[in-house]
Design a protein around this motif. Structure first.
Motif, PDB file in Angstrom:
ATOM      1  N   LYS A 171       0.387  -1.068  -0.363  1.00 55.06           N
ATOM      2  CA  LYS A 171      -0.114   0.270   0.439  1.00 55.06           C
ATOM      3  C   LYS A 171       0.871   1.518  -0.033  1.00 55.06           C
ATOM      4  N   PHE A 172       2.336   1.606   0.206  1.00 54.40           N
ATOM      5  CA  PHE A 172       2.540   2.237   1.066  1.00 54.40           C
ATOM      6  C   PHE A 172       3.859   2.178   0.423  1.00 54.40           C
ATOM      7  N   SER A 173       4.729   1.628  -0.172  1.00 56.51           N
ATOM      8  CA  SER A 173       6.233   1.598  -0.171  1.00 56.51           C
ATOM      9  C   SER A 173       6.197   0.692  -1.564  1.00 56.51           C
ATOM     10  N   THR A 209       3.728   7.890   3.469  1.00 52.78           N
ATOM     11  CA  THR A 209       3.414   8.036   5.068  1.00 52.78           C
ATOM     12  C   THR A 209       1.898   9.393   4.440  1.00 52.78           C
ATOM     13  N   ASP A 210       1.219   8.833   5.085  1.00 53.72           N
ATOM     14  CA  ASP A 210       0.473  10.020   5.281  1.00 53.72           C
ATOM     15  C   ASP A 210       0.694  10.386   5.922  1.00 53.72           C
ATOM     16  N   GLY A 211       0.779  12.403   6.016  1.00 48.78           N
ATOM     17  CA  GLY A 211       0.470  13.074   5.269  1.00 48.78           C
ATOM     18  C   GLY A 211      -0.910  13.835   5.682  1.00 48.78           C
ATOM     19  N   LEU A 215       6.734  11.794   2.565  1.00 50.66           N
ATOM     20  CA  LEU A 215       5.752  12.365   3.406  1.00 50.66           C
ATOM     21  C   LEU A 215       4.673  13.050   2.288  1.00 50.66           C
ATOM     22  N   LEU A 216       3.586  12.123   2.198  1.00 49.22           N
ATOM     23  CA  LEU A 216       2.964  12.576   1.645  1.00 49.22           C
ATOM     24  C   LEU A 216       1.725  13.569   1.558  1.00 49.22           C
ATOM     25  N   GLY A 217       2.396  15.090   1.688  1.00 49.39           N
ATOM     26  CA  GLY A 217       2.263  15.732   2.228  1.00 49.39           C
ATOM     27  C   GLY A 217       3.240  17.435   1.648  1.00 49.39           C
ATOM     28  N   VAL A 248       4.539  17.059  -2.831  1.00 53.45           N
ATOM     29  CA  VAL A 248       3.399  17.926  -2.810  1.00 53.45           C
ATOM     30  C   VAL A 248       1.764  17.512  -3.209  1.00 53.45           C
ATOM     31  N   LYS A 249       1.039  18.329  -3.019  1.00 49.67           N
ATOM     32  CA  LYS A 249      -0.177  17.793  -4.016  1.00 49.67           C
ATOM     33  C   LYS A 249      -1.708  18.398  -3.209  1.00 49.67           C
ATOM     34  N   HIS A 250      -1.824  18.229  -4.851  1.00 54.11           N
ATOM     35  CA  HIS A 250      -2.003  17.185  -5.006  1.00 54.11           C
ATOM     36  C   HIS A 250      -2.506  17.984  -6.949  1.00 54.11           C
ATOM     37  N   PHE A 251      -1.341  17.742  -7.669  1.00 53.31           N
ATOM     38  CA  PHE A 251      -0.763  18.750  -9.185  1.00 53.31           C
ATOM     39  C   PHE A 251      -2.068  18.136  -9.997  1.00 53.31           C
ATOM     40  N   GLY A 301     -16.396  13.681  -7.615  1.00 55.09           N
ATOM     41  CA  GLY A 301     -16.261  13.362  -8.874  1.00 55.09           C
ATOM     42  C   GLY A 301     -15.068  13.687  -8.604  1.00 55.09           C
ATOM     43  N   ARG A 302     -13.663  13.820  -8.125  1.00 56.47           N
ATOM     44  CA  ARG A 302     -12.321  13.454  -7.946  1.00 56.47           C
ATOM     45  C   ARG A 302     -12.252  12.643  -8.601  1.00 56.47           C
ATOM     46  N   HIS A 303     -12.878  11.777  -9.307  1.00 55.38           N
ATOM     47  CA  HIS A 303     -12.303  10.399  -9.695  1.00 55.38           C
ATOM     48  C   HIS A 303     -12.039  10.830 -11.367  1.00 55.38           C
ATOM     49  N   ILE A 354       6.662  14.624  -5.882  1.00 53.64           N
ATOM     50  CA  ILE A 354       4.942  15.679  -6.297  1.00 53.64           C
ATOM     51  C   ILE A 354       3.998  14.765  -6.778  1.00 53.64           C
ATOM     52  N   MET A 355       3.060  15.046  -6.439  1.00 51.70           N
ATOM     53  CA  MET A 355       1.856  13.992  -6.246  1.00 51.70           C
ATOM     54  C   MET A 355       0.989  14.480  -7.641  1.00 51.70           C
ATOM     55  N   GLY A 356       0.585  13.831  -8.294  1.00 52.80           N
ATOM     56  CA  GLY A 356      -0.151  14.136  -9.683  1.00 52.80           C
ATOM     57  C   GLY A 356      -1.524  13.883  -9.338  1.00 52.80           C
ATOM     58  N   ALA A 357      -1.984  14.263  -9.161  1.00 48.60           N
ATOM     59  CA  ALA A 357      -4.233  14.746  -8.461  1.00 48.60           C
ATOM     60  C   ALA A 357      -4.816  13.659  -9.354  1.00 48.60           C
ATOM     61  N   TYR A 358      -5.792  13.416  -9.106  1.00 54.46           N
ATOM     62  CA  TYR A 358      -7.132  12.372  -9.492  1.00 54.46           C
ATOM     63  C   TYR A 358      -7.678  12.937 -10.761  1.00 54.46           C
ATOM     64  N   ASN A 359      -7.927  14.004 -10.665  1.00 48.84           N
ATOM     65  CA  ASN A 359      -9.072  14.579 -11.867  1.00 48.84           C
ATOM     66  C   ASN A 359      -8.763  14.716 -13.070  1.00 48.84           C
ATOM     67  N   SER A 370       2.217   8.868  -8.312  1.00 47.72           N
ATOM     68  CA  SER A 370       0.562   9.615  -8.547  1.00 47.72           C
ATOM     69  C   SER A 370      -0.225   9.355  -7.969  1.00 47.72           C
ATOM     70  N   ASP A 371      -1.600  10.164  -7.908  1.00 45.85           N
ATOM     71  CA  ASP A 371      -1.980   9.671  -5.786  1.00 45.85           C
ATOM     72  C   ASP A 371      -2.567   7.902  -6.313  1.00 45.85           C
ATOM     73  N   TRP A 372      -3.116   7.523  -5.519  1.00 43.42           N
ATOM     74  CA  TRP A 372      -2.913   6.222  -4.885  1.00 43.42           C
ATOM     75  C   TRP A 372      -4.141   5.860  -5.484  1.00 43.42           C
ATOM     76  N   ALA A 432     -14.258  16.427   4.653  1.00 39.35           N
ATOM     77  CA  ALA A 432     -13.563  14.759   4.522  1.00 39.35           C
ATOM     78  C   ALA A 432     -13.369  14.998   2.614  1.00 39.35           C
ATOM     79  N   GLU A 433     -12.420  14.069   3.121  1.00 42.66           N
ATOM     80  CA  GLU A 433     -11.965  13.267   1.897  1.00 42.66           C
ATOM     81  C   GLU A 433     -12.979  12.462   1.549  1.00 42.66           C
ATOM     82  N   GLY A 434     -13.067  12.615  -0.241  1.00 47.65           N
ATOM     83  CA  GLY A 434     -14.315  11.631  -0.980  1.00 47.65           C
ATOM     84  C   GLY A 434     -15.624  12.142  -0.914  1.00 47.65           C
TER      85      GLY A 434
HETATM   86  C1  BGC Z   1      -5.393  10.563  -1.422  1.00 46.23           C
HETATM   87  C2  BGC Z   1      -4.143  11.374  -0.938  1.00 46.23           C
HETATM   88  C3  BGC Z   1      -3.419  10.157  -0.266  1.00 46.23           C
HETATM   89  C4  BGC Z   1      -3.510   8.968  -1.148  1.00 46.23           C
HETATM   90  C5  BGC Z   1      -2.751   7.665   0.321  1.00 46.23           C
HETATM   91  C6  BGC Z   1      -5.355   8.951  -1.463  1.00 46.23           C
HETATM   92  O1  BGC Z   1      -6.496   8.770  -1.624  1.00 46.23           O
HETATM   93  O2  BGC Z   1      -5.800  11.929  -2.579  1.00 46.23           O
HETATM   94  O3  BGC Z   1      -3.665  12.759  -1.056  1.00 46.23           O
HETATM   95  O4  BGC Z   1      -2.442  10.536   0.246  1.00 46.23           O
HETATM   96  O5  BGC Z   1      -4.312   8.915  -1.023  1.00 46.23           O
HETATM   97  O6  BGC Z   1      -3.420   7.211   1.423  1.00 46.23           O
END
Ligand code: BGC
Length: 745
Positions: free
Chosen positions: A49-51, A66-68, A128-130, A175-178, A186-188, A219-224, A254-256, A482-484
């Motif tokens: 998941k994170f490595s 790690t989030d971040g 660090l994811l941030g 740095v996110k989310h680029f 609808g972020r995805h 840098i982290m790519g965005a979902y959209n 990439s974003d996850w 909240a996210e999502g």
């Molecule tokens: C989020 C990111 C986060 C990643 C890992 C994604 O859903 O948009 O900000 O770093 O998940 O948890």
């Protein structure tokens, strides 16, 4: 992967890649030359998941992310989101980034970065994811609390020291989310369309500063999607702008689950794929990582001769550089977790970020409601957010904090020193959940009483108290920051508005304290004398809040975004669904440059602004109301007076005096306003600021240097920043709607 056992010939015997003193690019080339095709493919995508793996055969370690961005996330299982159940992975929860931005103090951002970087290091993390620097475009965005507000200059000024602090520990900031992930709805899938000017002037500057000044290593790519192509493999964003224009030499992660196309991922600048097949509990559990877009599908294309290895080598170089800078950084030390210093940092940042929005008197004879005077013997605290543990929830930034001092706890501890009694009543029931990926708060917040019963209890208690502190707001549950999922309404939920009104009727000596990462409607504003914006402040929430309420710390936070009376007063909500949340997945940024105060500054104009850009027509109708609280606004328990400004060459000086009786900090803000611009431009834009501390009666001259780039705008036709000749006014003040000092250049 059982591939690539053939070693590349002609590799020098000296292992330059292991020599930290050798030049970086030599090390990268040396390692690259030693790697097999299979090893190269393996290093560019996740293994858990994170490595992601390194090159075990060569002694090159993998990367642990790690989030971040507010603390170090609990360990999760190898292939699942559920927490692993470790007992040594609790962290210090720092205030959310909105609070950090509200400090308007780059030194706090640096302290934040250093502290969280040390925590990441101790927990064995390399990336660090941030931090997040998406722009506050709508108050409905569920993730605004993770970002730094509406202004590109403020976000830039704050993100750079954060990154430097993190990376000085040998931990990469990501740095996110680029870029343009400015809503969760609808972020995805949403496709964002905007002008190049809005892109370059509003949405990219903080990322650019992160890359060029902060020297972010990833840098982290965005979902959209943007211009029809997903951000994680968006050619224009990643190849043309990030690498081409900005010279980024780090890794694009990439974003996850943000990758969806192997060809685009190969050619459009992505380096590391994470989180695809994220539902590890069901599909693809056995071979999911090999099935990644940049795993077997990529390798097969190479083996079939459909694509060469040039792009692959570039990706590997970027990943190796990231590994050398972090996992193989010999100077990185060991970090520390939950230290006293980190607790102190979290508290200081929260102390400086809490914003005193309003502080009047309960009646003509009384003093202002805050700070709480020692003669207030009976304090009533009302509201769920006074007790709710808020570090759990909200999405990927959810934490397993070692501890979290609730507002009530902080107030109780501090009130005891005054010998005051504190009574708590619930007032309303909001979200009684307290679980995220298996991390639980352990709180049982269920309460079966009706709203009428809860209100009655609160109102009766308010009548008897010397002072009432209502502590409510949002709470990181779905649709409540909240996210999502974005918020569904601008109003505070759970009947809080009615409750606040009822309490204010029962006892005028009342402060409303809101924990949220977003603006909200305040129909009760005239009824309550005092209002505090207190964010989500992590482990030290209650201590910091008590510091402010009791006056041990003089408030000095200022808003990083504008608070308008209604949702319709925000520019992104002027155009029906086309501009938010989008129609048929298309989101058009029809408000263009006019985001935040750039929009509210148009209040009072009679006519709309009409213009064309990038072949489209724009109509910007002025807002019907002015802000309730403007960008940059924040009060103190002392008062400051700004004197005249003077201009010598390119240096502007302004006099400031603390005219009250307490030491305090003020944020001096400098805005540049073109008088008669040749192109459409915002009325004014923040170009400098400074936070100054003054003793009672102390005065000082604060000087700002005017730089050429403060006057520029982005000319899309020329694709260049240009200066419009003409006259500029420089406004200096303490909020976007309070700029009493003016000089002309
Ligand atoms: C989020 C990111 C986060 C990643 C890992 C994604 O859903 O948009 O900000 O770093 O998940 O948890």
């Amino acid at each position: 992967m059982a591939l690539g056992l053939v070693l590349v010939a002609n590799v020098s015997m000296a292992k330059v890649y292991l020599d930290p003193k050798a030049p970086m690019e030599q090390r990268v080339e040396d390692a690259l030359n030693r790697m097999t095709l299979g090893e190269k493919i393996a290093i560019i995508h996740a293994q858990s998941k994170f490595s992601s793996p390194g090159v075990a055969r060569l002694g090159i370690p993998g990367l642990w992310c790690t989030d971040g961005p507010h603390g170090i996330r609990a360990e999760v299982k190898w292939d699942e989101w559920d927490q692993a159940g470790w007992t040594n992975d609790s962290c210090m929860a720092f205030p959310t980034l909105t609070c950090l931005a509200a400090t308007w103090n780059p030194a706090m951002a640096h302290l934040y970065g250093i502290s969280i970087g040390e925590e990441a290091l101790y927990r064995g993390k390399n990336v660090l994811l941030g931090p997040g620097v998406n722009i506050y475009r709508t108050p409905l965005n569920g993730r605004n609390f993770e970002y730094m507000g509406e202004d590109p200059y403020l976000s830039s000024a704050m993100v750079v020291p954060y990154i430097r602090g993190v990376q000085q520990n040998g931990v990469a900031a990501c740095v996110k989310h680029f870029a343009l992930n400015d809503q969760e709805d609808g972020r995805h899938v949403v496709n964002v369309t905007l002008t190049d000017r809005a892109l370059y002037e509003i949405y990219l500057p903080a990322f650019k500063a992160a890359v060029q000044e902060g020297k972010a290593w990833s840098i982290m790519g965005a979902y959209n999607r943007i211009w029809g192509q997903y951000a994680c493999h968006n050619h224009r964003l990643l190849v043309d702008i990030l690498r081409g224009e900005w010279g980024f030499d780090g890794a694009v992660i990439s974003d996850w689950g943000g990758v969806s196309n192997t060809d685009e991922a190969i050619h459009n600048g992505l380096d590391l794929e994470y989180g695809s097949w994220t539902d590890g509990l069901t599909e693809g559990r056995s071979n999911s990582y090999d099935a990644y877009y940049m795993a077997m599908p990529y390798l097969e294309k190479i083996l079939r001769g459909e694509v060469g290895t040039k792009e692959l080598d570039d990706k590997v170089r970027n990943v190796l550089r990231l590994i050398f800078r972090t996992a193989m950084n010999p100077d990185k030390g060991f970090g520390s977790l939950c230290s006293d210093a980190h607790a102190e940092a979290a508290r200081r940042i929260a102390d400086e970020g809490i914003v005193l929005l309003k502080n009047a008197k309960a009646n003509a004879k009384a003093a202002s409601v805050l700070p709480i005077a020692p003669d207030k013997r009976s304090i009533l605290v009302v509201g769920e957010n006074a007790i709710k543990q808020m570090t759990v929830g909200g999405g990927s930034s959810s934490l397993k904090a070692k501890y979290e001092i609730s507002p009530l706890q902080g107030i109780r501890e501090r009130a005891a020193r005054n010998g005051a009694r504190v009574r708590y009543v619930r007032g309303y029931v909001g979200d009684v959940g307290g679980e995220y990926n298996g991390v639980t708060t352990g709180q049982d917040l269920r309460d079966n009483r009706t709203p009428a019963q809860l209100t009655e209890e609160a109102v009766n208690a308010a009548k008897e108290a010397d002072i009432v502190l209502f502590i409510g707001g949002l709470n990181k549950a779905d649709h409540q920051d909240a996210e999502g999922a974005d918020r569904l309404q601008y109003e505070l939920p759970y009947g809080q508005n009615e409750l606040i009104t009822a309490l204010a009727k029962a006892n005028r000596n009342m402060a409303v304290i809101i924990l949220s990462g977003n603006a909200y409607a305040m129909p009760w504003l005239k009824e309550v004398p005092t209002l505090v914006q207190a964010w989500y402040n992590g482990s030290e929430t209650g201590h910091a809040l008590a510091d402010i309420l009791f006056g041990d710390v003089n408030p000095s936070g200022h808003l990083p975004f504008t608070i308008m009376p209604t949702l319709e007063d925000y520019s992104s909500h002027q155009y029906g669904q086309a501009a938010y949340p989008g129609i048929d997945q298309e989101v058009e940024y029809k408000e263009d440059l006019f985001v935040g105060y750039r929009y509210s500054d148009l209040y009072g104009r009679k006519k709309p602004i009409r213009y064309s850009a990038d072949g489209r027509s724009f109509v910007i109708n002025p807002p019907k109301h002015k802000p309730l609280f403007a960008f940059g606004h924040g009060l103190s328990y002392t008062t400051f007076e700004l004197g005249k400004a003077s201009l010598k060459g390119n240096r502007v000086s302004v006099h400031i005096r603390n005219t009250g009786d307490r030491v305090g900090q003020e944020v001096i803000q400098l805005y540049v306003a073109p008088r008669k611009p040749g192109v459409v431009r915002p009325v004014k834009e923040l170009k400098a600021f400074s936070k100054v501390e003054l003793q009672p009666g102390e005065e000082r001259e604060e000087t700002f240097t005017l730089e050429e780039d403060m006057f520029r705008y982005f000319d899309a036709d020329k694709h260049a920043w240009v200066t419009d000749p003409g006259t500029y006014d420089i406004y200096i003040g303490t909020a976007a709607d309070n700029t009493p000092v003016k000089i002309t250049k």
